[in-house]
Design an enzyme around this catalytic site. Structure first.
Site, PDB file in Angstrom:
ATOM      1  N   VAL A  67       1.271  23.021   4.007  1.00 28.30           N
ATOM      2  CA  VAL A  67       1.953  23.068   2.713  1.00 28.30           C
ATOM      3  C   VAL A  67       3.453  23.046   2.997  1.00 28.30           C
ATOM      4  O   VAL A  67       3.897  23.346   4.113  1.00 28.30           O
ATOM      5  CB  VAL A  67       1.583  24.320   1.894  1.00 28.30           C
ATOM      6  CG1 VAL A  67       0.136  24.259   1.435  1.00 28.30           C
ATOM      7  CG2 VAL A  67       1.843  25.600   2.689  1.00 28.30           C
ATOM      8  N   SER A  68       4.232  22.699   2.002  1.00 31.11           N
ATOM      9  CA  SER A  68       5.659  22.495   2.230  1.00 31.11           C
ATOM     10  C   SER A  68       6.472  23.785   2.208  1.00 31.11           C
ATOM     11  O   SER A  68       7.485  23.895   2.899  1.00 31.11           O
ATOM     12  CB  SER A  68       6.219  21.518   1.186  1.00 31.11           C
ATOM     13  OG  SER A  68       5.954  21.985  -0.126  1.00 31.11           O
ATOM     14  N   THR A  69       6.046  24.791   1.424  1.00 31.50           N
ATOM     15  CA  THR A  69       6.836  26.015   1.269  1.00 31.50           C
ATOM     16  C   THR A  69       5.943  27.265   1.308  1.00 31.50           C
ATOM     17  O   THR A  69       4.741  27.182   1.004  1.00 31.50           O
ATOM     18  CB  THR A  69       7.603  26.000  -0.069  1.00 31.50           C
ATOM     19  OG1 THR A  69       6.656  25.791  -1.143  1.00 31.50           O
ATOM     20  CG2 THR A  69       8.637  24.885  -0.087  1.00 31.50           C
ATOM     21  N   LYS A  72       3.293  28.437  -1.326  1.00 33.23           N
ATOM     22  CA  LYS A  72       2.048  27.682  -1.488  1.00 33.23           C
ATOM     23  C   LYS A  72       0.985  28.111  -0.480  1.00 33.23           C
ATOM     24  O   LYS A  72       0.068  27.354  -0.163  1.00 33.23           O
ATOM     25  CB  LYS A  72       2.324  26.187  -1.358  1.00 33.23           C
ATOM     26  CG  LYS A  72       3.241  25.639  -2.448  1.00 33.23           C
ATOM     27  CD  LYS A  72       3.474  24.148  -2.297  1.00 33.23           C
ATOM     28  CE  LYS A  72       4.376  23.618  -3.412  1.00 33.23           C
ATOM     29  NZ  LYS A  72       4.652  22.173  -3.265  1.00 33.23           N
TER      30      LYS A  72
END
Length: 211
Positions: A67-69, A72
């Protein structure tokens, strides 16, 4: 460094074998792995058994989630859960779990680098991901080429629908604009803010052109 005759707890055993604790328990239930019990009734696993010193080739099913961040993390846990269930349904035993929190444009994420290392050492039987862009926003084909060269299968659970070349190009450009905007915002000079505004306007035009 563990000796072959050492007995280890289940958490350490999972690390040595590169699988989850649930996988070890499943192996024990099926008779694939034997656990020894201490006088207090605690399970211990012999390192020699974990490493399969009967000269079997040690190749894993590698599952990878990203996930990017950090906000999440629930989605990351969902990804890993879906992948582990898929492995269980197909009877794939030796499962190596890798995961990252970071941009799909970052090529130096820890999990991704570990995947490349495993591929180079020919220890990957198959690679399992939920979506293609979980590996990289650009360049996932390089990872797939490494898999092919080392005889590793690739399974993508959610295969995207066919995209028009223009639509795919727009999505790639928008991804680059997003990353560049974040970097410029961190410096906050007047010139950078103007550049960021120009990029946002460009992004809006690209989105409008697809409507």
């Amino acid at each position: 460094m563990h000796r072959l005759e050492d007995l280890v707890q289940i958490g350490e055993a999972a690390k040595i074998r590169g699988v989850s604790i649930d996988t070890l328990r499943r192996w024990e239930r099926s008779g694939k792995l034997k656990a020894e019990k201490t006088e207090g009734g605690h399970r211990r696993y012999r390192v020699a058994d974990l490493l399969k010193v009967d000269n079997q080739n040690l190749r894993h099913t590698v599952i990878y989630g990203r996930v990017s961040t950090p906000d999440k993390k629930e989605d990351l846990a969902r990804q890993i859960g879906v992948l582990e269930l898929y492995c269980q349904q197909h009877g794939w035993g030796s499962v190596y779990t890798l995961k990252d929190i970071g941009s799909g444009l970052n090529y130096r994420k820890r999990g991704l680098l570990k995947l490349i290392d495993l591929l180079q050492r020919n220890e990957v039987e198959r690679l399992l991901i939920t979506d293609k862009d979980r590996l990289l926003r650009f360049g996932s084909e390089l990872i797939f080429a490494l898999c092919e060269n080392n005889g590793a299968e690739i399974t993508i659970l959610n295969k995207p629908a066919e995209q028009e070349p223009e639509q795919e190009l727009v999505e790639d450009v928008l991804a680059v604009i997003t990353v560049m905007s974040a970097r410029l915002y961190g410096k906050r000079s007047r010139r950078n803010l103007k550049a960021m505004q120009a990029m946002h306007e460009c992004a809006e035009k690209l989105i409008d052109s697809q409507d």
